[in-house]
Design a protein around this motif. Structure first.
Motif, PDB file in Angstrom:
ATOM      1  N   GLU A 179      22.634  11.176  30.649  1.00  0.00           N
ATOM      2  CA  GLU A 179      23.842  10.386  30.842  1.00  0.00           C
ATOM      3  C   GLU A 179      24.988  11.259  31.344  1.00  0.00           C
ATOM      4  OE1 GLU A 179      24.744   8.436  27.253  1.00  0.00           O
ATOM      5  OE2 GLU A 179      23.006   7.077  27.300  1.00  0.00           O
ATOM      6  N   ASP A 229      24.408  11.983  34.965  1.00  0.00           N
ATOM      7  CA  ASP A 229      24.753  10.796  35.766  1.00  0.00           C
ATOM      8  C   ASP A 229      26.266  10.657  35.903  1.00  0.00           C
ATOM      9  OD1 ASP A 229      22.078  10.269  36.028  1.00  0.00           O
ATOM     10  OD2 ASP A 229      22.019   8.758  34.415  1.00  0.00           O
ATOM     11  N   GLU A 230      26.976  10.905  34.804  1.00  0.00           N
ATOM     12  CA  GLU A 230      28.433  10.797  34.842  1.00  0.00           C
ATOM     13  C   GLU A 230      29.037  11.842  35.781  1.00  0.00           C
ATOM     14  OE1 GLU A 230      32.085   9.170  33.992  1.00  0.00           O
ATOM     15  OE2 GLU A 230      30.063   8.448  33.483  1.00  0.00           O
ATOM     16  N   ARG A 286      28.495  10.720  39.309  1.00  0.00           N
ATOM     17  CA  ARG A 286      29.448   9.675  39.678  1.00  0.00           C
ATOM     18  C   ARG A 286      30.831  10.272  39.947  1.00  0.00           C
ATOM     19  NH1 ARG A 286      26.485   6.675  35.749  1.00  0.00           N
ATOM     20  NH2 ARG A 286      27.930   7.322  34.097  1.00  0.00           N
ATOM     21  N   CYS A 287      31.243  11.234  39.103  1.00  0.00           N
ATOM     22  CA  CYS A 287      32.543  11.898  39.314  1.00  0.00           C
ATOM     23  C   CYS A 287      32.566  12.661  40.635  1.00  0.00           C
ATOM     24  CB  CYS A 287      32.843  12.858  38.155  1.00  0.00           C
ATOM     25  SG  CYS A 287      33.197  12.017  36.593  1.00  0.00           S
TER      26      CYS A 287
END
Length: 318
Positions: A72, A75-76, A79-80
């Motif tokens: 997670e 993934d974060e 995305r950032c």
């Protein structure tokens, strides 16, 4: 009768009354004591039950939880990073747009400056042409000239020169290059003998009694009184044709201005030029004296046009 009955009542009733009074008096202690007994009983029951049935603790899979959390987190971060990339691209696009606008504005300003410069050049050329045309109108033809015509030309040129000098002192003068115009004026004016050689009054031209020999004579020059050593300036540009000594003139200088005019400077105490030298209007060529036939220090200043004497007052204007 009634008092006796009440005083001699049932013994049970008396005991009940005393017990209630004790409970009422110590009810707080009684309540606390009851709560302590209840809690102790509950704890003991829980212990007995727990001893027979051990608690089953669910096992936690640390590896799976950490991996899931790391996934997670990754993934974060992705995305950032994607959002940051989009922001950078947008900012870059905005900066490119600003740069393009600035370049376009700069090019437009350069074009405007070039256009203004061209307009200024055209205006300057037009002004110069107009000035040159005006200058031509103030000049005389070299054929059929006369002293009167030269005198008028000199007045016109001096007037134009003074106007030009005044204009050169204004802030607007920096926008125009009138060097060519100034040269054209100087070229014509420098060789005209219009500059007074020394300060003072031009006097004595014409018929007079000779100061020494006392006979009546024509004096072809103006005398200017001055102290010995006063610098003498050339009335116009030209070349020195004579510079020497004469028993009557004393030390003297003669300049040919190349347009029919000659000027002569007599009774000098010193000579600073020699025959054959070129001089410019305003150059110091000698010093005032009283050499030759002279009664006091002064300058004998003579102007001739094609060897014909003329009154210096006709030409001296500066």
């Amino acid at each position: 009768m009634q008092r006796q009955n009440m005083a001699s009542g049932n013994p049970d009733t008396k005991r009940a009354g005393k017990g209630w009074l004790l409970i009422t008096k110590y009810r707080r202690l009684f309540i606390i004591f009851s709560l302590v007994i209840a809690l102790a009983g509950t704890g003991t029951a829980g212990y007995l039950l727990g001893r027979d049935k051990p608690v089953q603790v669910l096992a936690w899979d640390d590896t799976t939880g950490i991996a899931a959390f790391a996934g997670e987190l990754a993934d974060e971060e992705d995305r950032c990073a994607a959002i940051e990339q989009i922001n950078v691209e947008n900012e870059l696009a905005q900066e490119k747009e600003k740069a393009a606008e600035l370049s376009s504005s700069l090019e437009q300003q350069q074009n405007e400056i070039a256009q203004q410069q061209q307009e200024m050049d055209d205006l300057q050329e037009s002004i110069l042409k107009a000035l040159m045309a005006n200058l031509s109108d103030n000049l005389i033809s070299r054929s059929g000239t006369s002293v009167a015509a030269y005198s008028q030309e000199a007045k016109n040129l001096i007037s134009l020169s003074r106007k030009l000098t005044a204009f050169e002192k204004t802030p607007e003068a920096s926008e125009f290059d009138l060097t060519e115009y100034k040269k054209a004026i100087d070229k014509r004016l420098l060789r005209l003998p219009t500059l007074k050689p020394i300060p003072g009054k031009l006097d004595g031209y014409g018929m007079r009694i000779h100061p020494i020999y006392k006979y009546r004579q024509f004096h072809p020059a103006a005398d200017i009184g001055a102290a010995t050593g006063t610098p003498i300036k050339a009335a116009g540009s030209g070349y020195v044709v004579k510079a020497g000594y004469d028993s009557s003139a004393g030390r003297y200088i003669k300049i040919d201005h190349g347009n029919g005019f000659t000027t002569t400077y007599m009774h000098c105490s010193k000579l600073y030029v020699s025959a054959g030298e070129s001089v410019v209007k305003g150059d110091v060529i000698g010093a005032v004296g009283s050499t030759g036939t002279s009664t006091a220090p002064h300058l004998h200043f003579e102007i001739r046009y094609y060897d014909k004497p003329l009154n210096p007052n006709q030409m001296i204007m500066e």
